[in-house]
Design an enzyme around this catalytic site. Structure first.
Site, short mmCIF file in Angstrom:
data_model
loop_
_atom_site.label_atom_id
_atom_site.label_comp_id
_atom_site.label_asym_id
_atom_site.label_seq_id
_atom_site.Cartn_x
_atom_site.Cartn_y
_atom_site.Cartn_z
N GLY A 135 -6.48 -16.02 1.06
CA GLY A 135 -6.29 -15.37 2.34
C GLY A 135 -5.67 -16.27 3.40
N ARG B 147 0.31 1.33 -7.97
CA ARG B 147 -0.24 2.14 -6.87
C ARG B 147 0.71 3.26 -6.43
NH1 ARG B 147 -3.74 -2.17 -3.25
NH2 ARG B 147 -4.97 -2.94 -5.00
N ARG C 114 0.83 -1.21 0.00
CA ARG C 114 0.00 0.00 0.00
C ARG C 114 0.86 1.25 0.00
NH1 ARG C 114 -5.21 -1.63 1.47
NH2 ARG C 114 -5.23 -3.66 2.47
N LYS D 299 -18.71 -11.14 6.21
CA LYS D 299 -19.17 -12.29 5.44
C LYS D 299 -20.69 -12.37 5.34
CE LYS D 299 -14.88 -14.66 5.66
NZ LYS D 299 -13.96 -14.68 6.79
N GLY E 227 -10.20 -11.94 -1.13
CA GLY E 227 -11.36 -11.06 -1.30
C GLY E 227 -12.11 -11.36 -2.59
P1 AMP Z 1 -10.63 -12.82 8.63
O1 AMP Z 1 -9.73 -11.73 8.17
O2 AMP Z 1 -12.03 -12.39 8.91
O3 AMP Z 1 -10.55 -14.05 7.75
O4 AMP Z 1 -10.10 -13.28 10.05
C1 AMP Z 1 -8.85 -13.83 10.24
C2 AMP Z 1 -8.44 -13.55 11.62
O5 AMP Z 1 -9.43 -14.01 12.50
C3 AMP Z 1 -7.15 -14.22 12.02
O6 AMP Z 1 -6.18 -13.24 12.24
C4 AMP Z 1 -7.51 -14.95 13.29
O7 AMP Z 1 -6.55 -14.76 14.29
C5 AMP Z 1 -8.80 -14.30 13.73
N1 AMP Z 1 -9.64 -15.19 14.54
C6 AMP Z 1 -10.12 -16.40 14.21
N2 AMP Z 1 -10.83 -16.92 15.23
C7 AMP Z 1 -10.81 -16.03 16.23
C8 AMP Z 1 -11.36 -15.99 17.55
N3 AMP Z 1 -12.08 -17.00 18.02
N4 AMP Z 1 -11.15 -14.90 18.27
C9 AMP Z 1 -10.43 -13.88 17.80
N5 AMP Z 1 -9.89 -13.84 16.58
C10 AMP Z 1 -10.06 -14.91 15.80
#
Ligand code: AMP
Length: 649
Positions: A358, A122, A66, A205, A381
């Protein structure tokens, strides 16, 4: 959009041309500044190599990190160029700017077979603003635009979308592969289809939860987002992540799952800690609780062992699995067990397994399971937005594949096997430079001779009908398997004469279409109205009904390859013909029906023929109509000179 309807580099002439290719070389670096994962560079190699083999002069453009619209060499593309050069075993010329004098001079002097990389797009704030002037400057360096950056296909930026306004635009092989995998998984999944979502936030989501619920058999929710669902169900969740504003949404999704009869699986136990680790991978002391007995001061940071078993069992019984988002705070090895369990179950499964980019993709790779997963998306994404059913601007802007004009001759009960062989040989000579695809539908007994005579020519052989049963006591009939075994590629189904004299109904047409597809035959499905129906003004409605009935239960990737022939029954054998406009109107109504059933992508590629007394005189006019892609020709296909004219119309 399961069926991939966009032109790829293989559909265009790129020899000797200057081609600007948007790649996604937004690669991660380790603490020493080395590229820690070159998957995205490797992913673009097939397209790059193809273009270089074709002697194109290749100009690559990408973003990295970025840099916020300013030149900052911390985000230079140079390390990515170097890595690409190692992978290609070939020099990759690195420009010092994006649309500046250095880039332009290097692009100008780039020779066929050479490759260069522009600086980080960018570095200009115009990139993310999709500024048309900036896109135009980029376009001015090349003659063709190729997008192969799936990871940014959900963004409408100058290098991912805007530039397509100024150059012929096609896709690379990586985007094609991504869409084929993701699209087939969600639109034509083999069941049971299990979708697994994890990660931190429900809010990220929302749409994907709702749209996956409609498509899958089981939706598994883990990770931080599961706790909002659990709270919505009335459980105490201690200090776990929770989005109180989304409680109603979660309730509505639980209701939606019930209403649709879908299984919504949530954790039954949680691995908890006292407080969030800092740093994230610091040692933690865990305790497992059932979701019905979570203490107020504990934070659920991974799914518990019972949940691991429950989720793994569901994956084991699935035929298609799509996964996006970790099951816990997987960055901490102690809290990664749920994520590992899901990755392991997917790797051990025979199902089509897809990991949607991801964090989950990184986890699968770190754990060494990548080789056992059917497809790991290069776009987190982008894959999520695609699964939600959204249009990806970086793909929508590309050109659709051309529709072929197909001249199909229906010989009906004419010509013996020996006459057929002689005719095909003569026809092959007359149509060897034909613009259109040529098919001859010959009597059953003439098929072997016709196939033999057509070997090495551009003519394909079709059957005029078939039975819809696999095999058995159906005296006189011929099955799809028999035709496929002979090497037949096409079969006419529902011809008006079959409907009129042999009790063909919409129902048998549908059964035959599905049976033909099962054996790899392309159906030429005939629809059309009688004189009375035309006079009653119900033509368009009637053909729409016939098409919908015929294709009931046909998947969209199959539908895209089918041929539909519109035959006004009143114009068959009567010497009457629909005018160009009449024929166009009905063929358009058919295409609109396909669009309603399968969406724009399938309707823009499906072949729709006109088939009512099509002859050497009227073919050119009819085939020039926008929604008419050739003809199903009766009498005129029995004379070589006439059919040759039609094949060239
Ligand atoms: P996302 O970007 O929404 O896919 O989320 C990924 C992030 O969710 C990762 O950095 C994980 O550490 C975090 N994560 C997954 N489960 C948990 C949980 N139970 N509590 C807190 N963070 C979480």
């Amino acid at each position: 959009m399961a069926y991939y309807c966009k032109k790829t580099v293989a559909d265009i002439d790129c020899a000797g041309k200057k081609v600007i290719v948007r790649v996604d070389f937004n690669v991660p670096f380790d603490s020493e500044g080395n590229i820690s994962d070159d998957k995205r560079i490797v992913g673009a190699l097939p397209t790059i190599k193809y273009l270089l083999d074709k002697n194109a002069a290749v100009i690559l453009v990408s973003h990295l990190g970025r840099p916020k619209g300013e030149f900052n060499m911390k985000y230079s593309m140079a390390p990515a160029s170097k890595r690409l050069s190692e992978l290609l075993g070939k020099e990759v010329i690195q420009a010092k700017d994006v649309i500046g004098p250095d880039a332009k001079a290097k692009a100008e002097s780039l020779k066929p077979g050479q490759i260069m990389m522009l600086e980080n797009a960018r570095f200009h704030k115009e990139e993310e603003k999709n500024n048309p002037e900036f896109a135009k400057e980029l376009a001015s360096m090349a003659e063709l635009y190729v997008n192969d950056a799936f990871g940014t296909a959900h963004r409408a930026h100058a290098t991912t979308a805007g530039i397509a306004d100024y150059l012929p635009a096609v896709s690379g092989f990586l985007i094609e592969k991504e869409i084929n995998f993701l699209g087939n998984a969600v639109n034509n999944p083999e069941h049971p289809f299990v979708a697994i979502l994890g990660g931190a936030k429900v809010a990220d989501k929302l749409t994907v939860i709702s749209s996956l619920l409609e498509k899958c058999d089981t939706l598994i929710i883990g990770g931080g987002m599961a706790y909002t669902f659990l709270k919505a169900q009335g459980y105490g969740i201690g200090t776990s992540l929770c989005d109180d504003e989304k409680l109603d949404y979660c309730k509505s999704m639980i209701e939606k799952a019930e209403k649709l009869g879908k299984k919504l699986l949530l954790p039954v136990d949680a691995t908890t800690i006292a407080e969030f680790p800092n740093p994230i991978d610091a040692p933690v002391v865990t305790a497992v609780y059932g979701v019905d007995s979570m203490p107020d001061d504990r934070m659920g940071c991974d799914i518990g062992p019972e949940t691991c078993k429950l989720f793994a069992e569901e994956v084991k019984n699935a035929k298609t699995v799509v996964w996006n988002g970790p099951m816990g705070v997987f960055e901490n090895p102690i809290l990664a067990q749920g994520t590992v369990a899901v990755a392991e179950a997917m790797a051990a499964s025979d199902a089509t397994t897809i990991v949607g980019g991801g964090d989950s993709a990184a986890a699968v790779e770190q754990l060494g399971f990548a080789g056992s997963i059917s497809h790991i998306s290069t776009g987190g994404g982008a894959s999520l937005e695609f699964l939600e059913g959204r249009d990806l601007p970086g793909i929508s802007c590309l050109e659709n594949k051309d529709r072929k004009i197909v001249a199909a001759g229906n010989w009906k009960m004419n010509k013996t096997p020996s006459q057929a062989a002689a005719f095909i040989k003569e026809l092959a000579e007359a149509v060897k430079d034909a613009k259109n695809q040529v098919i001859c539908a010959v009597p059953f007994v003439a098929i072997p001779a016709a196939l033999e005579a057509a070997k090495g020519t551009y003519i394909s052989i079709a059957a005029q009908t078939m039975d819809y049963h696999d095999k058995g006591a159906y005296t006189g009939e011929v099955s799809a398997e028999m035709l496929a075994d002979l090497g037949v590629k096409y079969v006419i189904i529902g011809h008006s004469e079959r409907r009129q004299y042999y009790n063909e109904t919409d129902e048998t047409v549908n059964l035959k279409v599905k049976q033909a597809l099962k054996y790899g035959l392309t159906p030429i499905v005939c629809v059309g109205e009688s004189k009375d129906q035309r006079l009653a003004g119900v033509t368009n409605e009637l053909v729409a009904y016939q098409v919908e009935y015929a294709l009931n239960g046909v998947r969209d990737d199959q539908a895209a390859g089918i041929i539909i022939a519109y035959e006004p029954i009143w114009a068959i054998g009567t010497g009457l013909t629909a005018t160009d406009d009449q024929a166009q109107e009905v063929c358009k109504a058919i295409r609109d029906t396909i669009c309603k059933l399968y969406g724009k992508n399938v309707s823009s590629v499906i072949t729709i023929q006109y088939g009512g007394s099509c002859n050497a005189k009227n073919a050119a006019g009819l085939f020039a109509m926008p929604d008419i892609d050739g003809g199903l020709v009766g009498g005129a296909s029995l004379k070589v000179p006439d059919f040759a004219v039609i094949a060239n119309s």
